[in-house]
Design an enzyme around this catalytic site. Structure first.
Site, PDB file in Angstrom:
ATOM      1  N   ILE A 169       0.837  -1.204   0.000  1.00 46.63           N
ATOM      2  CA  ILE A 169       0.000   0.000   0.000  1.00 46.63           C
ATOM      3  C   ILE A 169       0.875   1.260   0.000  1.00 46.63           C
ATOM      4  CG2 ILE A 169      -1.842   1.307   1.183  1.00 46.63           C
ATOM      5  CD1 ILE A 169      -2.811  -1.342   2.384  1.00 46.63           C
ATOM      6  N   LYS A 184      -3.416  -3.742  16.805  1.00 48.79           N
ATOM      7  CA  LYS A 184      -3.866  -2.593  16.011  1.00 48.79           C
ATOM      8  C   LYS A 184      -4.891  -1.760  16.789  1.00 48.79           C
ATOM      9  CE  LYS A 184      -2.485  -1.906  12.205  1.00 48.79           C
ATOM     10  NZ  LYS A 184      -1.257  -1.171  11.796  1.00 48.79           N
ATOM     11  N   LEU A 199       2.255   3.399   8.041  1.00 50.01           N
ATOM     12  CA  LEU A 199       1.804   2.136   7.458  1.00 50.01           C
ATOM     13  C   LEU A 199       2.688   0.955   7.873  1.00 50.01           C
ATOM     14  CD1 LEU A 199       0.152   4.132   5.715  1.00 50.01           C
ATOM     15  CD2 LEU A 199       0.677   2.758   3.727  1.00 50.01           C
ATOM     16  N   TYR A 201      -3.093  -9.720  16.404  1.00 51.72           N
ATOM     17  CA  TYR A 201      -2.974  -8.685  15.373  1.00 51.72           C
ATOM     18  C   TYR A 201      -4.047  -7.619  15.603  1.00 51.72           C
ATOM     19  CZ  TYR A 201      -3.080  -6.459  10.787  1.00 51.72           C
ATOM     20  OH  TYR A 201      -3.084  -5.550   9.777  1.00 51.72           O
TER      21      TYR A 201
END
Ligand code: UDP
Length: 322
Positions: A12, A153, A76, A149
């Protein structure tokens, strides 16, 4: 605008770098090439407004200089990919939590805006479809590595929102839903490049579980366009946004679509989750974004449908097959 992209050599990040350069911005990327790849940015290195540092985001000296020189940070850099996460939970937790902490601390020193890349994983196993930004999150037990995960996050989101609330550091949370497109690799588990590679090689297409789990695959150009709209919108600060296509598809249907659109002779095979990941692996049954909030603020809507996205991935994979 001078943008710093952490994880800018990733899938990305490299597309975001191109889009920012395309609109006249100056771009610096920082990437340790753990999952990012130099090939993703090789075509940009001669661009006069592009700069790169091969470095980890926890190197404070380097980050201090890079952040002091930019206007905005797109954060990112993260451990991503369900397969990588299940295999390396320590790396996942440490990279995601310590990395974001490091970025926010330096950003706060210089009062620079931070755009945080988050994920639809934070909704966990919730079955309230579609997911809205203020919906409850439903996590599995800590004994299942997959949930580390989503949890890491979610901690990143909490931390970024806390910096805004407590210290008035401008932060924006972008929850990406299954972003796919050219340069994504199937190496860390991502299903679309996997199925496309299997189909092009005539190998079995590996559907995990019963294939009735669903996702909304979002073309990376749509994801990047949303990030650019949000960075320019002052009202986005301190807010969370879903970024994802509305087109829901089961994984079995995805396998069929990939096979048919590429005219592949591959057979579709089913592999139990326990074999694909680890014993007791828990998947998310459905994952669909409600993007009303993003639409109301910026007018964003997905432009690519799934068939176009599959063909874009196939074109890239074809060029890069060994
Ligand atoms: N999947 C699959 N075959 C593969 C890789 C993934 O059936 O070779 C499934 C996976 O179990 C999940 C879905 O495809 O249900 C999407 O997986 P991915 O890792 O791309 O993203 P996730 O949504 O799980 O983060």
């Amino acid at each position: 605008m001078k943008a710093l992209i952490t994880g800018g050599a990733g899938f990305i990040g490299s597309h975001l770098a191109e889009a920012l350069l395309g609109r006249g911005d100056e771009v610096t990327i920082v990437d340790d090439l753990s999952t990012g790849r130099f090939e993703n940015i090789a075509h940009l290195v001669d661009h006069p407004r592009f700069h790169f540092a091969i470095e980890t985001i926890t190197n404070e000296t380097v980050m201090d200089r890079l952040v002091s020189e930019c206007d905005v940070i797109f954060h990112l850099a993260a451990a991503v990919g369900v397969e990588l996460i299940v295999k390396s939970p320590v790396h996942t937790i440490e990279t995601n939590i310590m990395g974001t902490r490091a970025v926010l601390q330096v950003a706060n020193r210089y009062r620079k805006k931070v755009m945080i890349a988050s994920t639809s994983e934070v909704y966990g196993k919730s079955n309230k479809i579609p997911f809205r930004e203020d919906d409850d999150r439903v996590m599995g037990p800590t004994t299942r590595s997959r949930w580390c995960y989503a949890t890491s996050k979610a901690v990143d989101e909490f931390l970024a929102l806390a910096y805004w609330k407590e210290k008035h550091l401008p932060t924006v949370i972008m929850r990406f839903f299954n972003t796919v497109g050219p340069r994504q690799t199937g190496q860390y588990g991502m299903v679309v490049p996997r199925f496309v590679t299997q189909a092009l090689k005539g190998e079995p297409i590996t559907v995990y579980g019963d294939g009735q789990q669903s996702r909304c695959f979002t073309h990376v150009s749509d994801t990047v366009r949303a990030a650019l709209l949000l960075v320019d919108e002052p009202k986005a600060v301190g807010e969370v946004f879903n970024i994802g296509s509305p087109e829901e598809v089961t994984i079995l249907e995805l396998a069929r679509r990939v096979k048919n659109s590429l005219g592949s002779p591959s057979e579709i095979v089913f592999i139990p989750y326990d074999e694909a990941y680890e014993a007791g692996f828990e998947d998310m049954r459905r994952r669909v974004p409600d993007t009303t909030k993003l639409f109301r603020l910026t007018g964003w809507e997905a432009r690519y449908n799934l068939d176009e996205t599959i063909l874009a991935v196939a074109e890239y994979v074809k060029k890069n097959l060994p």
